[in-house]
Design a protein around this motif. Structure first.
Motif, PDB file in Angstrom:
ATOM      1  N   ARG A   3      46.327  39.788  50.127  1.00 36.17           N
ATOM      2  CA  ARG A   3      47.153  38.581  50.165  1.00 36.17           C
ATOM      3  C   ARG A   3      48.655  38.911  50.194  1.00 36.17           C
ATOM      4  O   ARG A   3      49.400  38.390  51.008  1.00 36.17           O
ATOM      5  N   ALA A   4      49.063  39.796  49.263  1.00 34.21           N
ATOM      6  CA  ALA A   4      50.488  40.138  49.188  1.00 34.21           C
ATOM      7  C   ALA A   4      50.837  41.348  50.048  1.00 34.21           C
ATOM      8  O   ALA A   4      52.010  41.717  50.144  1.00 34.21           O
ATOM      9  N   HIS A   5      49.812  41.998  50.635  1.00 34.27           N
ATOM     10  CA  HIS A   5      50.005  43.110  51.573  1.00 34.27           C
ATOM     11  C   HIS A   5      50.714  44.308  50.940  1.00 34.27           C
ATOM     12  O   HIS A   5      51.525  44.980  51.590  1.00 34.27           O
ATOM     13  N   LEU A   6      50.399  44.590  49.673  1.00 30.61           N
ATOM     14  CA  LEU A   6      50.913  45.791  49.028  1.00 30.61           C
ATOM     15  C   LEU A   6      49.972  46.958  49.295  1.00 30.61           C
ATOM     16  O   LEU A   6      48.773  46.769  49.527  1.00 30.61           O
ATOM     17  N   ALA A   7      50.517  48.163  49.242  1.00 29.88           N
ATOM     18  CA  ALA A   7      49.694  49.353  49.419  1.00 29.88           C
ATOM     19  C   ALA A   7      48.769  49.519  48.219  1.00 29.88           C
ATOM     20  O   ALA A   7      49.139  49.206  47.081  1.00 29.88           O
ATOM     21  N   GLY A   8      47.557  50.025  48.468  1.00 36.28           N
ATOM     22  CA  GLY A   8      46.599  50.205  47.381  1.00 36.28           C
ATOM     23  C   GLY A   8      47.114  51.107  46.279  1.00 36.28           C
ATOM     24  O   GLY A   8      46.762  50.955  45.112  1.00 36.28           O
ATOM     25  N   ALA A   9      47.987  52.060  46.635  1.00 39.57           N
ATOM     26  CA  ALA A   9      48.535  52.986  45.633  1.00 39.57           C
ATOM     27  C   ALA A   9      49.426  52.281  44.623  1.00 39.57           C
ATOM     28  O   ALA A   9      49.692  52.821  43.543  1.00 39.57           O
ATOM     29  N   LEU A  10      49.893  51.081  44.952  1.00 35.69           N
ATOM     30  CA  LEU A  10      50.775  50.346  44.034  1.00 35.69           C
ATOM     31  C   LEU A  10      49.998  49.515  43.020  1.00 35.69           C
ATOM     32  O   LEU A  10      50.584  49.011  42.059  1.00 35.69           O
ATOM     33  N   VAL A  11      48.694  49.351  43.228  1.00 38.37           N
ATOM     34  CA  VAL A  11      47.898  48.534  42.307  1.00 38.37           C
ATOM     35  C   VAL A  11      47.981  49.043  40.872  1.00 38.37           C
ATOM     36  O   VAL A  11      48.194  48.248  39.943  1.00 38.37           O
ATOM     37  N   PRO A  12      47.841  50.367  40.612  1.00 41.50           N
ATOM     38  CA  PRO A  12      47.957  50.829  39.218  1.00 41.50           C
ATOM     39  C   PRO A  12      49.299  50.484  38.575  1.00 41.50           C
ATOM     40  O   PRO A  12      49.363  50.203  37.374  1.00 41.50           O
ATOM     41  N   LEU A  13      50.381  50.477  39.375  1.00 36.50           N
ATOM     42  CA  LEU A  13      51.692  50.146  38.810  1.00 36.50           C
ATOM     43  C   LEU A  13      51.751  48.684  38.378  1.00 36.50           C
ATOM     44  O   LEU A  13      52.348  48.353  37.347  1.00 36.50           O
ATOM     45  N   VAL A  14      51.143  47.818  39.166  1.00 39.31           N
ATOM     46  CA  VAL A  14      51.095  46.401  38.791  1.00 39.31           C
ATOM     47  C   VAL A  14      50.253  46.221  37.529  1.00 39.31           C
ATOM     48  O   VAL A  14      50.594  45.421  36.646  1.00 39.31           O
ATOM     49  N   LEU A  15      49.176  46.973  37.427  1.00 36.01           N
ATOM     50  CA  LEU A  15      48.341  46.911  36.228  1.00 36.01           C
ATOM     51  C   LEU A  15      49.124  47.364  35.000  1.00 36.01           C
ATOM     52  O   LEU A  15      48.954  46.820  33.906  1.00 36.01           O
ATOM     53  N   VAL A  16      49.984  48.372  35.185  1.00 35.21           N
ATOM     54  CA  VAL A  16      50.842  48.822  34.076  1.00 35.21           C
ATOM     55  C   VAL A  16      51.772  47.692  33.649  1.00 35.21           C
ATOM     56  O   VAL A  16      51.961  47.429  32.456  1.00 35.21           O
ATOM     57  N   GLY A  17      52.358  46.996  34.621  1.00 32.89           N
ATOM     58  CA  GLY A  17      53.253  45.885  34.293  1.00 32.89           C
ATOM     59  C   GLY A  17      52.543  44.782  33.535  1.00 32.89           C
ATOM     60  O   GLY A  17      53.068  44.255  32.540  1.00 32.89           O
ATOM     61  N   PHE A  18      51.332  44.456  33.978  1.00 30.56           N
ATOM     62  CA  PHE A  18      50.531  43.457  33.260  1.00 30.56           C
ATOM     63  C   PHE A  18      50.244  43.930  31.837  1.00 30.56           C
ATOM     64  O   PHE A  18      50.345  43.166  30.872  1.00 30.56           O
ATOM     65  N   GLY A  19      49.885  45.198  31.720  1.00 26.10           N
ATOM     66  CA  GLY A  19      49.545  45.737  30.404  1.00 26.10           C
ATOM     67  C   GLY A  19      50.720  45.740  29.448  1.00 26.10           C
ATOM     68  O   GLY A  19      50.568  45.450  28.259  1.00 26.10           O
ATOM     69  N   ILE A  20      51.904  46.077  29.949  1.00 22.67           N
ATOM     70  CA  ILE A  20      53.095  46.086  29.084  1.00 22.67           C
ATOM     71  C   ILE A  20      53.372  44.685  28.557  1.00 22.67           C
ATOM     72  O   ILE A  20      53.657  44.486  27.370  1.00 22.67           O
ATOM     73  N   GLY A  21      53.264  43.693  29.448  1.00 28.22           N
ATOM     74  CA  GLY A  21      53.484  42.320  29.005  1.00 28.22           C
ATOM     75  C   GLY A  21      52.447  41.865  27.994  1.00 28.22           C
ATOM     76  O   GLY A  21      52.769  41.221  26.992  1.00 28.22           O
ATOM     77  N   ALA A  22      51.174  42.215  28.253  1.00 30.06           N
ATOM     78  CA  ALA A  22      50.106  41.823  27.329  1.00 30.06           C
ATOM     79  C   ALA A  22      50.248  42.513  25.980  1.00 30.06           C
ATOM     80  O   ALA A  22      50.041  41.905  24.928  1.00 30.06           O
ATOM     81  N   LEU A  23      50.616  43.797  26.002  1.00 29.43           N
ATOM     82  CA  LEU A  23      50.813  44.541  24.755  1.00 29.43           C
ATOM     83  C   LEU A  23      51.946  43.930  23.937  1.00 29.43           C
ATOM     84  O   LEU A  23      51.811  43.715  22.723  1.00 29.43           O
ATOM     85  N   ALA A  24      53.057  43.642  24.598  1.00 25.39           N
ATOM     86  CA  ALA A  24      54.184  43.025  23.897  1.00 25.39           C
ATOM     87  C   ALA A  24      53.795  41.662  23.333  1.00 25.39           C
ATOM     88  O   ALA A  24      54.166  41.305  22.205  1.00 25.39           O
ATOM     89  N   GLY A  25      53.024  40.899  24.114  1.00 28.06           N
ATOM     90  CA  GLY A  25      52.600  39.584  23.645  1.00 28.06           C
ATOM     91  C   GLY A  25      51.734  39.656  22.402  1.00 28.06           C
ATOM     92  O   GLY A  25      51.887  38.853  21.474  1.00 28.06           O
ATOM     93  N   PHE A  26      50.813  40.611  22.364  1.00 26.66           N
ATOM     94  CA  PHE A  26      49.951  40.753  21.202  1.00 26.66           C
ATOM     95  C   PHE A  26      50.747  41.152  19.966  1.00 26.66           C
ATOM     96  O   PHE A  26      50.543  40.612  18.869  1.00 26.66           O
ATOM     97  N   LEU A  27      51.651  42.117  20.109  1.00 23.47           N
ATOM     98  CA  LEU A  27      52.404  42.600  18.953  1.00 23.47           C
ATOM     99  C   LEU A  27      53.379  41.542  18.438  1.00 23.47           C
ATOM    100  O   LEU A  27      53.449  41.278  17.234  1.00 23.47           O
TER     101      LEU A  27
END
Length: 312
Positions: free
Chosen positions: A255-279
Motif C-alpha cells: 500500500r505504502a510502497h516501502l521496501a521490505g527491508a524497512l519493515v523491521p524499522l517500522v516495527l521498532v518505531g511501533f515498539g518504542i511507542g508501545a514501550l513508552a506507553g506502557f511505562l
C-alpha cells in the motif's frame, strides 16, 4: 476484580491512599516476569513481519497466513481465564514454569512442521500457555509490588511485551528474512526453556491465603456489569490496533510502497511507542487511572482513522 488466586485490588486495611508513597524500586520478580512477557510478545508479533515468507513456504495466501495471528489471539482469550481457573489450586510458581514449558514445546512443533494446519494448532497451544502466563504473572507482580505500586508493576510486566516490539520482533523479522522464518521459532523455544529456570528461582512460594480461593469466588466477578464494560473497552481498542498490526507488512510494502527491508524499522518505531506507553501509563495509572484510561483509546482512535485515510 478477582483473578487467579485473589483480587487485583489491595486487601482491606492495606489499600494505597493519597499519602502512601510507592516504593522507589520494584521487586526483582517483577522484572523476571517482564522477561517472560518479552518472549511471549515476541512470538505473538514476529509473525506479522514474516507473513509473506511463511505463506510462500506453506503454500497459502498472505491473508490466510494471517490466521496464525488470529488463532494466537483466540488462544490467549481462551487461555487466560480457562488456564487460570484450571490451575487455581496449583502453586503460581509452577503454573508459570509449566506455561513456559508448553510455550517452548509449541515453538519446537512450529519450527519442525510443514503443514499449515499443524502450525495453526501449535500456535493455539502456545497461546493457551501465553494466556496462562500473563494472567498468573500479573497477579504475582501486583502482589509482590504492593498496592501503592501495583499499576507500575503491571506496566512493567506489560512493557516486557512491548520491548519485544523494539528488540525481539525486528530481530526476529530480520533473522527470518535472512535465514528462514523457522529460525526465530527455534530461538524462542530455547529462550523459553531458559526462562523456566529464572521463574522457578525468583517467584516466591504461595502464602496460605493464596491457597484458599475457590473457583466460585473467581467466577463471581463475572456478574459485574462494570467489569464487562471495561473488558469491552479493552477489546475494541486493542482489537483495532492489532487488526492493523497483523497486516503491517503488506500495508507498508503493497500500500505504502516501502521496501521490505524497512519493515523491521517500522516495527521498532511501533515498539518504542508501545514501550513508552506502557511505562508512562503504568506510572500515571497509580495517580490518574480514569484520565489515563480515557485519553489512550481516544488518541488511538484518531491515529487509526489517520492510517485509513493516509496509508497510501
Amino acid at each position: 476484580m478477582t483473578t487467579r488466586g485473589g483480587t487485583l485490588h489491595a486487601p482491606a486495611g492495606h489499600r494505597a491512599t493519597e499519602h502512601e508513597h510507592p516504593p522507589a524500586r520494584l521487586p526483582l520478580v517483577v522484572y523476571v516476569l517482564a522477561l517472560g512477557t518479552f518472549l511471549m510478545g515476541t512470538t505473538e508479533f514476529v509473525v506479522a513481519g514474516l507473513l509473506p515468507e511463511i505463506a510462500s513456504e506453506v503454500h497459502v495466501t498472505v491473508a490466510r497466513a494471517g490466521l496464525l495471528i488470529t488463532v494466537f489471539a483466540v488462544g490467549m482469550i481462551v487461555g487466560a481465564p480457562l488456564m487460570a481457573m484450571l490451575t487455581l489450586r496449583l502453586p503460581k510458581r509452577w503454573t508459570l514454569v509449566l506455561a513456559l514449558g508448553i510455550f517452548a514445546a509449541g515453538h519446537v512443533i512450529v519450527a519442525l512442521a510443514s503443514s499449515f494446519a499443524l502450525i495453526l494448532a501449535a500456535r493455539f497451544l502456545t497461546a493457551l500457555a501465553t494466556g496462562a502466563f500473563w494472567a498468573v504473572g500479573n497477579v504475582v507482580a501486583t502482589r509482590a509490588a504492593g498496592p501503592a505500586a501495583s499499576s507500575r508493576a503491571l506496566g512493567t510486566v506489560g512493557a516486557g511485551a512491548m520491548l519485544a516490539n523494539v528488540v525481539g520482533v525486528p530481530l526476529g523479522t530480520f533473522a527470518g528474512q535472512l535465514m528462514g522464518w523457522r529460525g526465530p521459532f527455534w530461538a524462542l523455544a530455547v529462550l523459553g526453556a531458559a526462562a523456566m529456570v529464572f521463574i522457578a528461582r525468583q517467584v516466591p512460594h504461595d502464602t496460605q491465603d493464596d491457597q484458599t480461593v475457590s473457583i466460585r469466588s473467581e467466577l463471581s466477578a463475572l456478574r459485574s456489569a462494570r467489569l464487562w464494560l471495561v473488558l469491552a473497552a479493552c477489546m475494541t481498542t486493542t482489537g483495532g490496533v492489532l487488526s492493523t498490526y497483523t497486516y503491517i507488512s503488506p500495508l507498508l510494502t503493497d500500500r505504502a510502497h516501502l521496501a521490505g527491508a524497512l519493515v523491521p524499522l517500522v516495527l521498532v518505531g511501533f515498539g518504542i511507542g508501545a514501550l513508552a506507553g506502557f511505562l508512562v501509563g503504568g506510572r500515571l495509572g497509580d495517580h490518574r487511572p480514569y484520565l489515563t484510561a480515557i485519553t489512550a483509546p481516544a488518541v488511538t482512535t484518531v491515529l487509526l482513522a489517520g492510517l485509513c485515510l493516509l496509508s497510501g
